[in-house]
Design a protein around this motif. Structure first.
Motif, PDB file in Angstrom:
ATOM      1  N   ALA A   1       0.819  -1.212   0.000  1.00 37.45           N
ATOM      2  CA  ALA A   1       0.000   0.000   0.000  1.00 37.45           C
ATOM      3  C   ALA A   1       0.853   1.262   0.000  1.00 37.45           C
ATOM      4  O   ALA A   1       0.308   2.374   0.028  1.00 37.45           O
ATOM      5  CB  ALA A   1      -0.926  -0.006   1.216  1.00 37.45           C
ATOM      6  N   GLY A   2       2.168   1.103  -0.011  1.00 34.65           N
ATOM      7  CA  GLY A   2       3.054   2.259  -0.007  1.00 34.65           C
ATOM      8  C   GLY A   2       3.322   2.826   1.364  1.00 34.65           C
ATOM      9  O   GLY A   2       3.810   3.950   1.495  1.00 34.65           O
ATOM     10  N   THR A   3       3.046   2.038   2.403  1.00 35.96           N
ATOM     11  CA  THR A   3       3.266   2.463   3.788  1.00 35.96           C
ATOM     12  C   THR A   3       4.584   1.895   4.300  1.00 35.96           C
ATOM     13  O   THR A   3       4.958   0.769   3.949  1.00 35.96           O
ATOM     14  CB  THR A   3       2.111   1.986   4.685  1.00 35.96           C
ATOM     15  N   TYR A   4       5.264   2.640   5.145  1.00 37.16           N
ATOM     16  CA  TYR A   4       6.550   2.221   5.705  1.00 37.16           C
ATOM     17  C   TYR A   4       6.491   0.781   6.216  1.00 37.16           C
ATOM     18  O   TYR A   4       5.586   0.397   6.958  1.00 37.16           O
ATOM     19  CB  TYR A   4       6.939   3.161   6.844  1.00 37.16           C
ATOM     20  N   ALA A   5       7.469  -0.035   5.794  1.00 41.56           N
ATOM     21  CA  ALA A   5       7.587  -1.419   6.259  1.00 41.56           C
ATOM     22  C   ALA A   5       8.348  -1.422   7.581  1.00 41.56           C
ATOM     23  O   ALA A   5       9.447  -0.864   7.687  1.00 41.56           O
ATOM     24  CB  ALA A   5       8.306  -2.270   5.222  1.00 41.56           C
ATOM     25  N   PHE A   6       7.775  -2.062   8.587  1.00 38.01           N
ATOM     26  CA  PHE A   6       8.272  -1.965   9.961  1.00 38.01           C
ATOM     27  C   PHE A   6       9.746  -2.324  10.122  1.00 38.01           C
ATOM     28  O   PHE A   6      10.425  -1.842  11.021  1.00 38.01           O
ATOM     29  CB  PHE A   6       7.438  -2.875  10.878  1.00 38.01           C
ATOM     30  N   PHE A   7      10.270  -3.194   9.248  1.00 37.38           N
ATOM     31  CA  PHE A   7      11.642  -3.669   9.395  1.00 37.38           C
ATOM     32  C   PHE A   7      12.666  -2.765   8.716  1.00 37.38           C
ATOM     33  O   PHE A   7      13.867  -2.896   8.931  1.00 37.38           O
ATOM     34  CB  PHE A   7      11.778  -5.086   8.804  1.00 37.38           C
ATOM     35  N   SER A   8      12.214  -1.860   7.875  1.00 35.97           N
ATOM     36  CA  SER A   8      13.128  -1.070   7.043  1.00 35.97           C
ATOM     37  C   SER A   8      13.985  -0.137   7.893  1.00 35.97           C
ATOM     38  O   SER A   8      13.466   0.660   8.689  1.00 35.97           O
ATOM     39  CB  SER A   8      12.317  -0.260   6.025  1.00 35.97           C
ATOM     40  N   SER A   9      15.299  -0.227   7.741  1.00 38.03           N
ATOM     41  CA  SER A   9      16.216   0.588   8.536  1.00 38.03           C
ATOM     42  C   SER A   9      16.039   2.065   8.230  1.00 38.03           C
ATOM     43  O   SER A   9      15.744   2.468   7.102  1.00 38.03           O
ATOM     44  CB  SER A   9      17.659   0.173   8.282  1.00 38.03           C
ATOM     45  N   LYS A  10      16.268   2.867   9.256  1.00 39.88           N
ATOM     46  CA  LYS A  10      15.970   4.296   9.191  1.00 39.88           C
ATOM     47  C   LYS A  10      17.237   5.139   9.367  1.00 39.88           C
ATOM     48  O   LYS A  10      18.294   4.645   9.682  1.00 39.88           O
ATOM     49  CB  LYS A  10      14.967   4.641  10.307  1.00 39.88           C
ATOM     50  N   GLY A  11      17.053   6.422   9.215  1.00 44.38           N
ATOM     51  CA  GLY A  11      18.089   7.382   9.504  1.00 44.38           C
ATOM     52  C   GLY A  11      17.818   8.029  10.851  1.00 44.38           C
ATOM     53  O   GLY A  11      16.943   7.585  11.589  1.00 44.38           O
ATOM     54  N   PRO A  12      18.561   9.054  11.194  1.00 44.22           N
ATOM     55  CA  PRO A  12      19.606   9.635  10.359  1.00 44.22           C
ATOM     56  C   PRO A  12      20.931   8.916  10.531  1.00 44.22           C
ATOM     57  O   PRO A  12      21.043   7.994  11.335  1.00 44.22           O
ATOM     58  CB  PRO A  12      19.697  11.068  10.891  1.00 44.22           C
ATOM     59  N   THR A  13      21.936   9.359   9.799  1.00 47.89           N
ATOM     60  CA  THR A  13      23.280   8.838   9.965  1.00 47.89           C
ATOM     61  C   THR A  13      23.898   9.454  11.222  1.00 47.89           C
ATOM     62  O   THR A  13      23.312  10.329  11.866  1.00 47.89           O
ATOM     63  CB  THR A  13      24.146   9.197   8.748  1.00 47.89           C
ATOM     64  N   SER A  14      25.092   9.019  11.560  1.00 51.06           N
ATOM     65  CA  SER A  14      25.760   9.553  12.760  1.00 51.06           C
ATOM     66  C   SER A  14      26.002  11.051  12.663  1.00 51.06           C
ATOM     67  O   SER A  14      25.992  11.758  13.671  1.00 51.06           O
ATOM     68  CB  SER A  14      27.105   8.844  12.973  1.00 51.06           C
ATOM     69  N   ASP A  15      26.213  11.552  11.420  1.00 49.21           N
ATOM     70  CA  ASP A  15      26.427  12.986  11.227  1.00 49.21           C
ATOM     71  C   ASP A  15      25.146  13.686  10.782  1.00 49.21           C
ATOM     72  O   ASP A  15      25.181  14.752  10.175  1.00 49.21           O
ATOM     73  CB  ASP A  15      27.577  13.240  10.254  1.00 49.21           C
ATOM     74  N   ASN A  16      24.008  13.022  11.085  1.00 49.60           N
ATOM     75  CA  ASN A  16      22.679  13.637  10.956  1.00 49.60           C
ATOM     76  C   ASN A  16      22.259  13.912   9.518  1.00 49.60           C
ATOM     77  O   ASN A  16      21.554  14.884   9.240  1.00 49.60           O
ATOM     78  CB  ASN A  16      22.593  14.933  11.779  1.00 49.60           C
ATOM     79  N   ARG A  17      22.659  13.047   8.590  1.00 44.58           N
ATOM     80  CA  ARG A  17      22.169  13.133   7.218  1.00 44.58           C
ATOM     81  C   ARG A  17      20.928  12.260   7.044  1.00 44.58           C
ATOM     82  O   ARG A  17      20.746  11.266   7.735  1.00 44.58           O
ATOM     83  CB  ARG A  17      23.243  12.693   6.226  1.00 44.58           C
TER      84      ARG A  17
END
Length: 546
Positions: free
Chosen positions: A361-377
């Protein structure tokens, strides 16, 4: 992100815990001028053509590692050779800390030594925020006339990002070469789902860097599944069409599916260098690294996801500078609190195109890794379907599974079709068009990045630029270090003034045929306005500084 079979793992460890992984960085290379004067000794003609088309010059990093250095270090007391990288001018070895350190006193051409265990490096320390080495299953059952395709169970995942619209215009990846770097490709040489690419000679070659073998139809089936998202094809009773069924492929194994060691990072860089050598346009990698079998090698998501710490990320960033689009799965740690739900490496790279996952349905998949990076990108960059995604398994049946391992190749094939339709564009421009076409480009977030791309819109962004020939464009956007400016053909030069959101003038410079870059590395993160003027013409663009 590792497949764990605890009993087998104990039996398969090849090195005792007293042995350390380390990268030996070399101070120079032999015969640099000779190599640069004879580029076909370093790269194929196809690779050189890719460089020429994008205005990329040959440089020191293209010159091979000096063979005698590899021989010397490989034969040193207590040292086991793993691999070498010309891009990073480094040799990966395994040995005791004492034997590795002894190399620097034995060989004067060694510039520095970096242990994979950061606590052994000068000033290195073990962080309390490192995740424990408990590996989950790394490979979850994870023209004007239009052509009509029947995608079967792949219909939804293709239509979600309008890849089918490019197929209807006969942009199906022809002329684009993709390297899939993964854990293995068993049955690709016999699986009916790959009959088309075998019959048409679209598999151009490959290599198993883990076992130093020319047989790449082996290893873990993960790579075979991944390949099917791009190249799978059934047009009989069973229907299935991958996202770039006419592309050509190199298949490289860099991942050992049972033990998790730093050697796999070096194998990946070696594979990427080989991809560059043969002229690959796009690299897809559905791999990522966070923790290892020995916790001393683990990464720290608070400090190490900075785009420059890991060996593999540094290699991926160099791959981008060679003109390739480097596409990587975000990872499946979205609900892993011990890792902060973050992406792994090399998905943290600023120029690595990191792909997350959504459901049907185009909704975020619960397992998908997220951000941000360590330097906040921002990460991931974009998302396509990776939950309930259809692929052809090693038995030749259409199946479904979950994982960003699946969303990554799905988009990689779409990018191949887009680039086929825009052959004069650079890797940076192609990535930028995909980002700008995405569903939440104006309001990105750390779950979906810029959202779900629309490849039909991505192509039209460029087509409008080409046909109207009256607007100025900038890329990349967002930017970290430099912004490049495209002027219309009718305009030889323009003045640009950069303002912050308070209206304060930050930069003023001229843009012309020889100076097309605006340096923004010194600017703080945020929104800036770029006002271009030329005579009576004025155009203002928004820039996001990461």
């Amino acid at each position: 992100m590792k497949k764990t079979f605890l009993f087998l793992l104990v039996l398969s460890i090849n090195f005792s815990f007293s042995q350390e992984h380390a990268w030996i960085y070399l101070g120079g290379k032999a015969n640099v001028a000779t190599y640069l004067a004879n580029p076909l000794t370093m790269l194929t003609q196809k690779a050189l053509d890719r460089r020429t088309n994008q205005g990329i010059s040959l440089e020191f990093s293209d010159v091979p590692v000096t063979p005698s250095y590899i021989t010397d270090i490989s034969n040193a007391t207590g040292i086991t050779y793993v691999g070498a990288s010309k891009w990073l001018n480094a040799i990966h070895v395994i040995g005791s800390q004492a034997d590795v350190n002894a190399l620097s006193t034995t060989f004067s051409y060694i510039n520095s030594i970096e242990f994979a265990d950061n606590s052994l490096n000068p000033g290195g320390k073990v962080s309390s925020s490192k995740a424990a080495s408990v590996h989950i299953n790394k490979y979850p059952t994870e023209n004007t006339s239009r052509i009509v395709y029947d995608y079967g169970q792949a219909q939804n995942q293709m239509e979600m990002f309008n890849a089918h619209k490019l197929h209807e215009l006969d942009f199906t990846g022809a002329g684009i070469t993709i390297a899939v770097i993964d854990a293995g490709f068993p049955n690709v040489d016999t699986n009916a789902g790959f009959d088309k690419i075998r019959t048409n000679g679209q598999i151009l070659g490959g290599y198993d860097f883990v076992n130093n073998s020319a047989n790449f139809y082996t290893g873990n089936s993960h790579g075979s599944n991944v390949l099917s998202f791009i190249a799978g094809y059934y047009d009989g009773a069973t229907k299935y069409i991958g996202s770039a069924p006419e592309a050509s492929f190199y298949l490289y194994i860099s991942e050992d599916a049972i033990p998790e060691t730093p050697a796999e990072e070096t194998y990946w860089v070696m594979a990427a260098e080989q991809a560059d050598y043969v002229g690959v346009d796009i690299i897809n990698t559905s791999l990522g690294y966070t923790t290892f079998d020995e916790s001393k090698y683990n990464y720290d998501y608070i400090t190490d996801l900075d785009g420059s710490t890991s060996f593999i990320t540094r290699g991926a960033e160099i791959a981008y500078t060679k003109g390739m689009v480097v596409i990587n799965a975000a990872g499946n740690s979205g609900s892993d609190g011990s890792w902060g739900g973050r992406v792994g490496v090399p998905a943290d790279g600023p120029n690595v195109f990191t792909i997350g996952a959504v459901n049907s349905a185009g909704t975020y998949a619960f397992f998908s890794s997220k951000g941000p990076t360590s330097d906040n990108r921002l990460k991931p960059d974009v998302c396509v379907q990776g939950q309930g995604a259809s692929y052809i398994n090693t038995s030749g049946n259409v199946s479904a599974g979950n994982g960003t391992s699946y969303s990554s190749p799905l988009l990689a094939g779409g990018v191949a079709c887009l680039w086929q339709s825009l052959p004069g564009k650079t890797n940076a421009e192609i990535i930028q068009y995909v980002k700008e076409s995405a569903s939440i480009y104006a309001t990105p977030n750390n779950e979906l990045g810029y959202g779900i791309p629309n490849l039909e819109l991505a192509r039209s962004l460029s087509v409008n630029e080409l046909e109207l020939n009256e607007v100025i464009s900038i890329y990349p956007n967002p930017a970290t270090d430099n912004v490049k400016v495209n002027l219309p053909k009718s305009m030889q030069k323009a003045s640009v003034t950069v303002f912050n959101v308070l209206g304060k003038k930050i930069i003023t410079q001229e843009i012309n045929a020889t100076e097309k870059t605006i340096k923004v590395s010194h600017l703080n993160r945020g929104i800036y306005l770029l006002k271009f003027t030329n005579g009576n013409m004025s155009q203002t663009l928004k820039l996001v500084k990461d």
